[in-house]
Design an enzyme around this catalytic site. Structure first.
Site, PDB file in Angstrom:
ATOM      1  N   LYS A   1      42.485  38.416  54.828  1.00 52.62           N
ATOM      2  CA  LYS A   1      43.450  37.351  55.095  1.00 52.62           C
ATOM      3  C   LYS A   1      44.228  37.554  56.410  1.00 52.62           C
ATOM      4  CE  LYS A   1      43.393  35.074  50.769  1.00 52.62           C
ATOM      5  NZ  LYS A   1      43.286  35.549  49.397  1.00 52.62           N
TER       6      LYS A   1
ATOM      7  N   PHE B   1      42.268  38.097  40.496  1.00 50.88           N
ATOM      8  CA  PHE B   1      41.499  37.323  41.481  1.00 50.88           C
ATOM      9  C   PHE B   1      41.054  38.260  42.593  1.00 50.88           C
ATOM     10  CE2 PHE B   1      40.498  34.935  45.228  1.00 50.88           C
ATOM     11  CZ  PHE B   1      39.702  33.923  44.711  1.00 50.88           C
TER      12      PHE B   1
ATOM     13  N   ASP C   1      43.613  46.031  45.679  1.00 52.36           N
ATOM     14  CA  ASP C   1      43.246  44.847  46.448  1.00 52.36           C
ATOM     15  C   ASP C   1      44.524  44.289  47.069  1.00 52.36           C
ATOM     16  OD1 ASP C   1      42.528  42.413  47.464  1.00 52.36           O
ATOM     17  OD2 ASP C   1      41.320  41.796  45.741  1.00 52.36           O
TER      18      ASP C   1
HETATM   19  C1  LIG Z   1      41.961  35.702  48.735  1.00 62.10           C
HETATM   20  C2  LIG Z   1      41.719  36.934  47.966  1.00 62.10           C
HETATM   21  C3  LIG Z   1      40.440  37.527  47.907  1.00 62.10           C
HETATM   22  C4  LIG Z   1      39.216  36.873  48.493  1.00 62.10           C
HETATM   23  O1  LIG Z   1      39.270  36.672  49.862  1.00 62.10           O
HETATM   24  P1  LIG Z   1      38.260  35.640  50.563  1.00 62.10           P
HETATM   25  O2  LIG Z   1      38.489  35.847  52.020  1.00 62.10           O
HETATM   26  O3  LIG Z   1      38.644  34.265  50.095  1.00 62.10           O
HETATM   27  O4  LIG Z   1      36.893  36.011  50.118  1.00 62.10           O
HETATM   28  C5  LIG Z   1      40.313  38.712  47.236  1.00 62.10           C
HETATM   29  N1  LIG Z   1      41.358  39.303  46.640  1.00 62.10           N
HETATM   30  C6  LIG Z   1      42.603  38.772  46.674  1.00 62.10           C
HETATM   31  C7  LIG Z   1      43.734  39.492  46.016  1.00 62.10           C
HETATM   32  C8  LIG Z   1      42.821  37.556  47.315  1.00 62.10           C
HETATM   33  O5  LIG Z   1      44.040  37.012  47.312  1.00 62.10           O
END
Ligand SMILES: *Cc1c(COP(=O)(O)O)cnc(C)c1O
Length: 399
Positions: free
Chosen positions: A257, A143, A228
């Protein structure tokens, strides 16, 4: 009709149905607690997918936001502002060795998009990959956000069905499989993009040593390791960043986040100058990226993490929490896993009825992928609050 019911009805009537929220309306929040319009109190065990590691409306972050509002909020990058550079320096200090330049964006998906553009350009201009042939390797069940390019390499049909045609240039391998990475690399590979723990997939923790192995493979083959850490970063897994558990340093890291301290969307890509230099004026940007309000909030969000030792707290309380969850030992439980206060319970049965029971009892948790319940409270949670949560979780999952 209760006011909660009224708010849910109006949401469903006027809001697109791109989410299936738990039937709770949050009207107020403070620290680890949220309140519905009727005044019922819940302990937040989702933390807005780890965007609220510092707790809801943390006074220090709120003050930083208010103070900055009185001065200047938005300048665009057409001009310098007096917050961005100091904030980015602070961010890089927190990121530690191996990172000396940052590019500020707003959402997590934008940070990932930024990283994708950067590693492709690095591929053409530094590694000298043939034009338009760059490949990025990603993992199944990943994700990384919701843009058209990103969902194009998702393996979740819920996320990508009927959103094609997809952006080419991505190769999907299984997660936690260093051999598959080695095999997938070609002379055109520029990067490996991976979550150190797969969050949305259900808190999937790879085998110990995985990060070290992929670090070595990337180095040996001259490809960039892009981690990520949007969800795993900022203390969630018991270290400031998840990759620190294995003492490695990625070439590129995407952050978001909790960088916004639970108040604003604040994201960034951090890397080294020799990679970041591929961005020249005009090649990338965002109207809001690095705006003074976000910088003030980001700086305070980082301060709270460091001053309140939230990574250490997450490590200590997370280990305790995991151990207690493992004691539940009910036949409906398939696996309990996690790192720090990033934990999940995978069930042999559908999770929704149990999350609904937890909610009734005052614990705000949400299932991922039908069979897994994630528990990720704000990192400021106290031992007493965690014990209160455990009593309820044990009662609901254990009977
Ligand atoms: C939440 C998340 C994203 C995307 O972040 P948004 O602010 O919702 O665009 C990307 N990578 C990971 C691992 C995430 O948990």
């Amino acid at each position: 009709m209760t006011s909660s019911k009224k708010f849910m009805d109006i949401d469903m009537k006027f809001g697109a149905h791109n989410y299936h929220p738990i039937p709770v309306v949050v009207a107020k929040a403070q620290g680890v607690w949220v309140y519905d319009p009727e005044g019922k109190k819940y302990l937040d065990c989702l933390s807005a997918y780890s965007a609220v590691n510092q707790g809801h409306v943390h006074p220090k972050v709120v003050k930083a936001l208010k103070d900055q509002l009185e001065r200047v909020a938005l300048t665009s990058r057409a001009f310098h502002n007096d917050r961005m550079g100091l904030y980015l320096k602070h961010l890089l200090d927190v990121c530690g060795e191996g990172f000396d330049m940052a590019l500020p964006m707003n959402t997590g998906a934008e940070a990932v998009e930024t990283a994708i553009k950067m590693v492709r350009r690095w591929g053409y201009e530094v590694k000298k990959v043939e034009h338009n042939k760059a490949e990025i390797i990603v993992c199944a069940e990943n994700f990384h956000g919701r843009t058209t390019t990103i969902v194009g390499f998702s393996t979740d049909p819920l996320a990508n069905r009927n959103f094609g045609p997809y952006t080419p240039g991505f190769k999907i391998i299984p997660f936690d499989d260093p051999e598959a990475l080695e095999k997938a690399i070609t002379p055109n590979t520029v990067a490996f993009l991976v979550e150190p723990i797969q969050g949305e997939a259900g808190v999937i923790v790879p085998t110990d040593g995985y990060l070290k192995k992929i670090r070595d493979i990337c180095t040996k083959n001259n490809i960039l390791l892009v981690l990520d850490e949007i969800q795993t970063g900022f203390g969630r897994t018991g270290k400031m960043f998840c990759h620190q558990h294995e003492g490695i340093i990625p070439d590129v890291m995407t952050l978001g986040k909790a960088l916004g301290g639970g108040l604003l969307p604040v994201s960034a890509v951090v890397s080294r100058k020799e990679i970041m230099k591929v961005f020249i004026p005009g090649s990338h940007g965002s109207t809001f990226g690095g705006f003074p309000l976000a910088c003030a909030v980001g700086e305070a969000a980082l301060d709270v993490l460091v001053e309140e030792k939230l990574a250490e707290r997450s490590a200590e309380l997370g280990a305790y929490f995991l151990e207690e969850l493992k004691k539940i030992n009910h036949p409906r439980i398939k696996e309990v896993r996690g790192k720090g206060l990033f934990t999940a319970v995978e069930l042999h049965e559908k999770a929704r009825p149990l999350t609904e029971k937890l909610i009734e009892e005052g614990i705000l948790a949400k299932e991922t992928h039908d069979f897994t319940i994630r528990f990720a409270p704000p990192l400021i949670i106290t031992k007493e609050e965690l014990d209160w949560a455990l009593t309820i979780i044990k009662k609901v999952l254990g009977s």
